[in-house]
Motif scaffolding. Structure first.
Motif, mmCIF file in Angstrom:
data_model
loop_
_atom_site.group_PDB
_atom_site.id
_atom_site.type_symbol
_atom_site.label_atom_id
_atom_site.label_comp_id
_atom_site.label_asym_id
_atom_site.label_seq_id
_atom_site.Cartn_x
_atom_site.Cartn_y
_atom_site.Cartn_z
ATOM 1 N N TRP A 133 1.167 -1.340 0.291
ATOM 2 C CA TRP A 133 0.659 0.076 -0.139
ATOM 3 C C TRP A 133 1.072 1.228 -0.125
ATOM 4 C CZ3 TRP A 133 -5.002 0.139 -1.393
ATOM 5 C CH2 TRP A 133 -5.668 -1.103 -0.742
ATOM 6 N N MET A 134 2.115 0.998 0.470
ATOM 7 C CA MET A 134 2.538 2.081 0.437
ATOM 8 C C MET A 134 3.765 2.144 -0.737
ATOM 9 S SD MET A 134 3.887 2.712 4.481
ATOM 10 C CE MET A 134 4.660 4.083 3.967
ATOM 11 N N ASP A 135 3.429 1.495 -1.757
ATOM 12 C CA ASP A 135 4.352 1.906 -2.764
ATOM 13 C C ASP A 135 6.108 0.983 -2.568
ATOM 14 O OD1 ASP A 135 1.932 2.274 -4.915
ATOM 15 O OD2 ASP A 135 2.579 4.201 -4.132
ATOM 16 N N GLY A 136 6.279 0.402 -1.978
ATOM 17 C CA GLY A 136 7.572 -0.275 -1.684
ATOM 18 C C GLY A 136 7.879 -0.807 -2.228
ATOM 19 N N ASP A 137 9.394 -1.701 -2.496
ATOM 20 C CA ASP A 137 9.808 -2.893 -3.138
ATOM 21 C C ASP A 137 9.132 -4.192 -3.105
ATOM 22 O OD1 ASP A 137 11.568 -5.088 -4.590
ATOM 23 O OD2 ASP A 137 13.153 -3.430 -4.277
ATOM 24 N N MET A 138 7.488 -4.851 -3.188
ATOM 25 C CA MET A 138 7.727 -5.669 -2.791
ATOM 26 C C MET A 138 8.254 -7.468 -2.352
ATOM 27 S SD MET A 138 5.043 -5.590 -1.310
ATOM 28 C CE MET A 138 4.386 -6.718 -1.308
ATOM 29 N N ASP A 139 9.841 -7.311 -4.123
ATOM 30 C CA ASP A 139 10.436 -7.817 -3.680
ATOM 31 C C ASP A 139 11.520 -8.080 -3.020
ATOM 32 O OD1 ASP A 139 10.130 -9.185 -7.139
ATOM 33 O OD2 ASP A 139 10.054 -6.277 -6.797
ATOM 34 N N LEU A 140 11.666 -6.842 -2.425
ATOM 35 C CA LEU A 140 13.231 -7.268 -1.155
ATOM 36 C C LEU A 140 11.878 -7.258 -0.077
ATOM 37 C CD1 LEU A 140 15.233 -6.349 -0.084
ATOM 38 C CD2 LEU A 140 14.533 -3.976 0.136
ATOM 39 N N SER A 141 10.503 -6.336 -0.102
ATOM 40 C CA SER A 141 10.298 -7.088 1.335
ATOM 41 C C SER A 141 10.157 -8.245 1.668
ATOM 42 C CB SER A 141 8.702 -5.989 1.276
ATOM 43 O OG SER A 141 7.518 -6.639 1.962
ATOM 44 N N ILE A 142 9.496 -9.381 0.202
ATOM 45 C CA ILE A 142 8.774 -10.871 0.586
ATOM 46 C C ILE A 142 10.372 -11.331 0.959
ATOM 47 C CG2 ILE A 142 8.383 -12.471 -0.464
ATOM 48 C CD1 ILE A 142 5.864 -10.998 -0.948
ATOM 49 N N SER A 143 11.160 -10.691 0.584
ATOM 50 C CA SER A 143 12.498 -11.377 0.272
ATOM 51 C C SER A 143 13.022 -11.428 1.890
ATOM 52 C CB SER A 143 13.909 -11.123 -0.826
ATOM 53 O OG SER A 143 13.859 -9.671 -0.842
ATOM 54 N N MET A 144 13.430 -10.450 2.566
ATOM 55 C CA MET A 144 13.618 -9.823 3.164
ATOM 56 C C MET A 144 12.587 -10.350 4.131
ATOM 57 S SD MET A 144 13.794 -5.955 3.746
ATOM 58 C CE MET A 144 14.275 -5.706 5.858
ATOM 59 N N THR A 145 11.318 -10.213 4.553
ATOM 60 C CA THR A 145 10.705 -11.454 5.110
ATOM 61 C C THR A 145 10.769 -13.008 6.023
ATOM 62 O OG1 THR A 145 8.894 -9.428 5.628
ATOM 63 C CG2 THR A 145 8.556 -12.499 6.052
ATOM 64 N N THR A 146 11.078 -13.269 4.181
ATOM 65 C CA THR A 146 11.916 -14.644 3.887
ATOM 66 C C THR A 146 12.983 -15.404 5.011
ATOM 67 O OG1 THR A 146 10.531 -15.391 2.062
ATOM 68 C CG2 THR A 146 12.163 -17.174 2.582
ATOM 69 N N CYS A 147 13.861 -14.220 4.748
ATOM 70 C CA CYS A 147 15.112 -14.180 5.275
ATOM 71 C C CYS A 147 15.537 -13.900 6.955
ATOM 72 C CB CYS A 147 16.338 -13.261 3.816
ATOM 73 S SG CYS A 147 16.567 -13.309 2.761
ATOM 74 N N SER A 148 14.532 -13.084 7.541
ATOM 75 C CA SER A 148 14.479 -12.773 8.777
ATOM 76 C C SER A 148 14.093 -14.308 9.429
ATOM 77 C CB SER A 148 13.911 -11.607 8.651
ATOM 78 O OG SER A 148 12.768 -11.775 8.641
ATOM 79 N N THR A 149 12.925 -15.196 8.438
ATOM 80 C CA THR A 149 12.053 -16.139 9.489
ATOM 81 C C THR A 149 12.995 -16.955 9.039
ATOM 82 O OG1 THR A 149 10.050 -14.957 8.560
ATOM 83 C CG2 THR A 149 10.392 -17.142 9.990
ATOM 84 N N LEU A 150 14.099 -17.350 8.053
ATOM 85 C CA LEU A 150 14.783 -18.697 7.709
ATOM 86 C C LEU A 150 16.274 -17.667 8.912
ATOM 87 C CD1 LEU A 150 15.736 -20.828 6.398
ATOM 88 C CD2 LEU A 150 16.858 -19.865 4.864
ATOM 89 N N LEU A 151 16.794 -16.748 8.757
ATOM 90 C CA LEU A 151 18.257 -16.443 9.767
ATOM 91 C C LEU A 151 17.099 -16.226 11.103
ATOM 92 C CD1 LEU A 151 19.365 -13.854 8.141
ATOM 93 C CD2 LEU A 151 20.316 -16.272 8.003
ATOM 94 N N ALA A 152 16.040 -16.119 11.943
ATOM 95 C CA ALA A 152 15.390 -16.297 13.212
ATOM 96 C C ALA A 152 15.915 -17.628 13.836
ATOM 97 C CB ALA A 152 14.638 -16.112 13.296
ATOM 98 N N MET A 153 15.622 -18.942 13.095
ATOM 99 C CA MET A 153 16.457 -20.123 13.459
ATOM 100 C C MET A 153 17.861 -19.988 14.908
ATOM 101 S SD MET A 153 14.115 -22.741 12.772
ATOM 102 C CE MET A 153 12.892 -22.517 11.458
ATOM 103 N N GLY A 154 18.687 -19.274 13.720
ATOM 104 C CA GLY A 154 19.873 -19.603 14.639
ATOM 105 C C GLY A 154 19.747 -17.882 15.680
ATOM 106 N N MET A 155 19.964 -16.336 14.441
ATOM 107 C CA MET A 155 19.672 -15.438 15.230
ATOM 108 C C MET A 155 19.580 -15.085 16.564
ATOM 109 S SD MET A 155 21.968 -14.048 13.745
ATOM 110 C CE MET A 155 22.265 -12.388 14.311
ATOM 111 N N MET A 156 18.413 -15.490 16.619
ATOM 112 C CA MET A 156 17.256 -15.307 17.393
ATOM 113 C C MET A 156 17.905 -16.160 19.512
ATOM 114 S SD MET A 156 13.002 -16.132 17.580
ATOM 115 C CE MET A 156 12.299 -15.378 19.002
#
Length: 365
Positions: A133-156
């Protein structure tokens, strides 16, 4: 160690005995403030609503995937500068901010731990909807959400080990890796199907995207309302946690945007990184808190994830409204400028034709 800290703060048994205003089935009481046991109706309602919301969320993420182009998404993977900036914000800025806020407000050890858990959680899927809705970069948004969820396994575990030493033993905090895995699967599969649909049938993908974006906006509000309905008990929570719950998401949005801009990202990507930084997976935080602490301990901080969720949504909607007003004003101004330039060009052509006796078309009359 948690029990040691807690025993210094209150005696749960004496609170239950001395309270006369709470129902007989209350687990924690303090005057008129109590936490009730979860009854069968509440448990059934929780299961039904969780199932419905999960299905709706999967459909929304499918529609968000319909806005992702394979080439652009792959470019973010090959040149992960934006993802790296988001990683620094997610697991660098947010845990550090949580630590500093806990120290600044001198909250109880058990409360500081829940603030830290929130700061160490990965980004939530609501950020993808707001980014659209804020005309963001959807490719970056989804890749960031995916990577942060995956990396949370070790980073948390790493972040909690580093920052919670002074308050509790990090081994006492139970991380639900199954929930993190489920969140990852629930994100990756619908988005992947949406990307495929966008690649094969782009015209249909646009229709799905419009419907999904509207449903997503409704879903965000619905989740916030459901969070308040599921818990019938009420309890007093420290005003300090309300203040932290207000400042924390605002700081996340601001610092994420600032770091992205310093890193040289474009404006629409700065907005995306900002949203991914400030909007945390509050459902995951609530799950960790419930698994890690006893009912007596939950009284001191259980509502913090809900507080954070409310204010992260409130600030996101304020930013969205401000951006929409700015965009409308900008488009209107740009249109007026173009019309003025066309009028000036028309006058220039007409005067030139008069001077030189040239032919004037109907378009310039």
């Amino acid at each position: 160690m948690q029990t040691f800290f807690l025993s210094q703060q209150f005696n749960a048994r004496s609170l239950i005995i001395n309270s006369m205003d709470c129902p007989a089935n209350a687990t924690i009481c303090s005057g008129s403030s109590c936490v009730l046991q979860e009854d069968d109706f509440n448990r059934t309602l929780s299961v039904v609503l969780s199932t419905v919301l999960t299905i709706m969320l999967a459909l929304v993420m499918f529609s968000m995937g319909c806005n992702v182009e394979i080439k652009k998404f792959w470019n973010h993977i090959k040149r992960p500068w934006g993802i790296f900036v988001g990683f620094l914000c997610q697991f660098g800025i947010m845990p550090l901010t949580a630590f500093l806020l806990s120290l600044a407000f001198n909250v109880l050890p058990i409360q500081a731990v829940v603030v830290m858990i929130m700061g160490c959680c990965p980004g939530g899927t609501a950020s993808n909807i707001i980014a659209y809705w804020m005309d963001g970069d959807m490719d970056l948004s989804i890749s960031m959400t995916t990577c942060s969820t995956l990396l949370a396994m070790g980073m948390m575990p790493l972040c909690l080990f580093v920052y919670t030493k002074m308050w509790t033993d990090s081994d006492a905090i139970v991380l639900p890796y199954d929930s993190i895995g489920i969140s990852l699967v629930a994100l990756v599969i619908p988005v992947s199907v949406g990307v495929y649909v966008n690649h094969k049938w782009p015209s249909k993908a646009k229709i799905i995207l419009k419907i999904g974006s509207i449903v997503g906006a409704i879903l965000i509000v619905l989740i916030a309302v459901v969070g308040g309905i599921l818990y019938k008990g009420s309890w007093i929570i420290s005003p300090k946690l309300w203040i932290i719950g207000t400042i924390f998401p605002a700081a996340g949005y601001s610092l994420g945007f600032f770091l992205a801009r310093v890193a040289g990202l474009a404006w629409h990507r700065c907005r995306t990184v900002s949203l991914e930084t400030g909007m945390q997976n509050t459902q995951l935080c609530s799950t960790i808190v419930q698994l890690s602490f006893s009912p007596e301990q939950l009284e001191l901080m259980f509502t913090f994830p809900l507080i954070y969720s409310i204010f992260q949504l409130l600030f996101a909607l304020i930013f969205l409204a401000g951006y929409r007003v700015y965009r409308r004003h900008r488009v209107k101004t740009k249109t007026d400028v173009e019309k003025t330039e066309e009028k000036d060009n028309s006058k220039s052509i007409s005067s030139h034709a008069k001077t030189n006796g040239g032919f004037v078309t109907n378009e310039t009359k």
